[in-house]
Design an enzyme around this catalytic site. Structure first.
Site, PDB file in Angstrom:
ATOM      1  CG  ASP A 580      -1.749  -0.647   1.220  1.00 23.39           C
ATOM      2  OD1 ASP A 580      -2.265  -2.093   0.116  1.00 23.39           O
ATOM      3  OD2 ASP A 580      -3.207  -0.811   2.207  1.00 23.39           O
ATOM      4  CD  GLU A 804      -4.347  -4.617   9.148  1.00 17.97           C
ATOM      5  OE1 GLU A 804      -4.482  -4.393   7.914  1.00 17.97           O
ATOM      6  OE2 GLU A 804      -5.055  -3.765   9.461  1.00 17.97           O
TER       7      GLU A 804
END
Length: 834
Positions: A580, A804
């Protein structure tokens, strides 16, 4: 059709203007001489025709490109015909394949029978409606929750903490018959705190949903209680569902419950919660014998089919049972074909028999877990063994079955041009896949799934073959697989509209190759047979990646689909890379060379070449072998990606580090580019991308580049932290920097388990083979493994979740939770399975 008509009209108009200019020129030439004018006119006519044909040809090519993008690949399936049907795979037909709900089961079918659970604590906040729990959400206050045990097949036990309540949901499947067998649930509700003076009043809502012409026939009992539900579908045949009276936990003593029922047409799966909420509007009294009555909100209480919808819409049937905790309720599905010839009273999987089955399955799970991963034998603590069981169970319990049509923007071959097109529907496809997070990402992600299957295949290779076969079934005619699979109404309802569309020009890291490597090394007959069937699709997928993402010079590669250089972006993101906001060249251009993609393609060429040789695919081997050799040749990677001024491998592109976000009212934060201006150079972003030649074990043990990478990895000023390797150097200008005013850092310093797993695998490898860096690699391996395992364990004990990502500063869990996707790799790290 309409878009094609507009293009044809535009092409015709563009062809008319040169023709008019040609006629004007011809008239001028005619005044100078008729013969010359005739010749000139003929020549111009030829030019016009060539131009017209050229425009027509480009339109045809574009049209064919669109068709191919929306057409499934013609290669034979990697899975047997009807592989998801109860006739072919009865053991997988029923499962907890609805990862986005706290508890539910469905069939592995395009038109499934769905079952699920909702619950609400009555009167928790006087004067306000009870909070109805159903789908896993980040911000609903429920938690921790997750599977203590789940074998991926026939058994699971989950604990859910909700305020003052603790719910335990358990299920067992039993084989038999021709339609996937039977199953039984037990839901136990208890106060969290022992010795609670006042027990809460709780409603459980057990529901069944059909999605078409299936039949549900409820049998009415007394006071709103259903005796059972009879049903029939083409795939399940005849069946019966029974909700047994509640009992005291661990006992068969019945408890008094109050019952309500609701029966309606199926409003659409995303609307089930809202429909129950909207009908939870009537007051009733719960009246246990010898106790004072208590008011509660209940469903209407009639068994007429409310709000009958169009034929084929399906049915939605809910049974509400309300009583005081603690209690247990059992819900049983019996297949007609399994029940035939059996003594129903003695064989029903309820009560003591269900308890014994649950205990037997739990014991079998623990024994199989230790036999598979040997954590106890390897000296890990009881807490670490429990963490490993939870990591595996959460991943297996998150496997879902999805069916539907995704939205695709075809690849026109011209970057940016797809923005001018409308997306189209991809053909309907099934997907059997793990998910990264039940609460936040309850759908399939290509980049994540390869890591998921590294864990799953150690436990159940058949499950991995099923998942890989389904992913390869998504291949379009060009060999592209969309990186995010948003299939079906339930999945689509949880994704913002701007993220629904997948672009057929954009790739994703080919991590499915990681479990393929394990299959190839293990050489199990079932795996090799699968790889033989899957090879045409694997080859097509890799070929598309190699060709479509080719870079500006031979053997270079570039991720298509970087964000545009908008004034609000500090550094345009590269979503297709999976990393990302990891910093890339400050000014995106076609001149970029991306190091991580080059490494993924090198690994792919190596694996596909080896696989082609193993399978005797001589033509493919002749193509892939030389490509792999070229990519792995000494100096090839150095020539394109070694940055002498940085002392590491790096991306290359149009770049300057003189960029920052500054406040410019009223716009807010905007990007300001200073001096020196951008120029073609190596990108000074030291982090995970810099390590990819090491992570994917592409360097020889004697490589002169291995030492500098190990030094950078071990340097606390750069990537080393007490909690794992951070994603970006602590010395980077981008370290922990927001990418926009509203976009916090993501891959800019946090510790991620998937990359730490790859790093540990590489250190384990280089620490065991002879070379000048063997001792250093082995030492770093031991220290990094201890850091990662210790932190994940501590955070799990503190919060009850796997996360995460983890902070490189204090180790705390960050991002979404539970995240039992690739964070479950902590199990393989503990087991030292790489």
């Amino acid at each position: 059709m309409a878009r094609g008509e507009r293009r044809r009209r535009a092409a015709a108009a563009e062809g008319a203007r040169p023709l008019e200019r040609a006629r004007g020129a011809g008239r001028r030439d005619g005044r100078a001489g008729g013969a010359r004018g005739s010749a000139g006119g003929a020549a111009l006519a030829v030019v016009v025709l060539a131009l017209a044909f050229g425009l027509s040809g480009r339109w045809v090519l574009a049209w064919l490109g669109v068709r191919r993008a929306l057409t499934l690949h013609p290669a034979p399936s990697a899975l047997p015909p009807d592989s998801s049907s109860p006739a072919v795979a009865p053991e997988f037909f029923w499962g907890t394949y609805r990862p986005h709900v706290y508890f539910g089961m469905k069939t592995r079918s395009p038109k499934p029978l769905l079952t699920g659970l909702m619950w609400a604590q009555q009167g928790a906040t006087p004067g306000t409606p009870p909070k109805l729990r159903h789908t896993c959400e980040q911000g609903d206050g429920v938690g921790p929750y997750g599977w203590e045990f789940h074998d991926g097949l026939s058994f699971g036990r989950q604990h859910i903490y909700d305020g003052a309540l603790r719910l335990t949901t358990e299920f067992v499947k039993r084989s038999g018959g021709h339609h996937g067998g039977d199953w039984s649930w037990r839901v136990t509700v208890e106060p969290q705190a022992s010795g609670t003076p006042s027990f809460p009043l709780v409603s459980l809502f057990f529901y069944v949903v059909t999605d078409g012409q299936e039949v549900l026939l409820p049998e009415v009992g007394a006071k709103g209680q259903l005796k059972f539900i009879s049903g029939h579908t083409s795939e399940l045949g005849d069946f019966r569902l029974t909700l047994l009276p509640p009992t005291t936990p661990g006992d068969t003593v019945p408890k008094h419950g109050s019952y309500n029922v609701f029966w309606s047409s199926n409003p659409g799966l995303p609307l089930l919660t809202d429909m129950v909420k909207s009908h939870l509007n009537s007051w009733f009294h719960h009246r246990p014998p010898g106790a004072s009555p208590e008011r509660y909100l209940g469903l209407p209480g009639s068994l007429k089919w409310e709000e009958r919808g169009p034929s084929g819409q399906g049915q939605f049937l809910v049974q509400q049972v309300t009583l005081k905790a603690p209690f247990s309720v059992e819900f049983v599905f019996e297949s007609g074909s399994a029940r035939t010839g059996r003594d129903q009273a003695s064989e029903q999987l309820v009560g003591g028999q269900l308890t014994r089955a649950l205990e037997s399955h739990a014991a079998a799970f623990k024994e199989r877990f230790e036999r598979t991963f040997q954590l106890k034998e390897k000296g890990l603590s009881p807490e670490e063994q429990a963490l490993g069981q939870v990591a595996l169970s959460g991943l297996l319990g998150g496997i879902g079955y999805f069916y539907g049509q995704g939205l695709v923007l075809p690849d026109t071959g011209m970057e940016g041009s797809e923005q001018k097109m409308d997306p189209s529907l991809f053909p309907p496809v099934p997907l059997f896949s793990g998910v990264p997070s039940r609460s936040f990402f309850p759908r399939g992600f290509l980049w994540d799934e390869g890591f998921h299957q590294l864990v799953v295949q150690r436990w159940d290779p058949h499950l991995t073959r099923e998942a890989l076969g389904h992913w390869l079934g998504l291949l379009n005619a060009d060999g592209w697989i969309g990186r995010e699979q948003i299939l079906g109404d339930e999945a689509r309802a949880r994704v913002p509209p701007e993220f629904l569309v997948q672009r057929a020009a954009h790739a994703n890291p080919p991590t499915l190759l990681l479990p393929v490597i394990h299959m190839l090394e293990g050489r199990a007959p079932e795996d090799l047979a699968f790889l033989r069937r899957a090879f045409p699709r694997l080859h097509a997928w890799f070929s598309w990646l190699h060709q479509s993402q080719a870079g500006p010079v031979p053997l270079s590669y570039r991720w298509r689909g970087r964000d545009l250089a908008l004034p609000t972006l500090l550094n345009p993101k590269t979503l297709p890379s999976g990393l990302d906001d990891y910093p890339r060249a400050s000014h995106p251009s076609a001149a970029e060379r991306h190091l991580d993609l080059r490494c993924w393609v090198t690994l792919g060429a190596r694996v596909l070449s080896q696989l082609a040789e193993e399978l005797g695919e001589t033509e493919a081997a002749a193509e892939l072998g030389p490509l792999a050799a070229s990519l792995e040749a000494a100096g090839s990677l150095d020539e394109l990606h070694w940055a002498p001024e940085l002392g590491v491998f790096a991306d290359f592109g149009n770049h300057t580090k003189a960029v920052q976000l500054k406040s410019r009212p009223p716009q807010g934060l905007v990007r300001v580019v200073g001096r020196p201006p951008a120029r073609l150079q190596y990108v000074d972003a030291l982090g995970y991308v810099s390590l990819f030649p090491l992570l994917l074990q592409l360097l020889e043990p004697s490589s002169p580049r291995l030492g500098p990478l190990l030094d950078v990895l071990a340097d606390s000023r750069h990537l080393w932290s007490p909690f794992g390797l951070r994603s970006l150097s602590a010395s980077s200008l981008f370290y922990k920097q927001r990418n926009t005013e509203h976009d916090p850092p993501y891959w800019r310093g946090a510790v991620w388990l998937n990359i730490n797993y790859l790093a540990l695998g590489a250190l384990h490898h280089y620490g065991r083979v002879e070379g000048p860096h063997k001792v250093q690699a082995a030492k770093l391996y031991r220290e990094l493994r201890a850091n990662v395992v210790s932190n994940v364990r501590q955070q799990y004990q503190a919060t009850g979740f796997l996360w995460e990502q983890y902070s490189d500063q204090d180790g705390r869990g960050m991002g979404c939770r539970p995240f039992q996707g690739w964070t479950s790799l902590v199990l393989l790290i503990m087991a030292e399975e790489y």
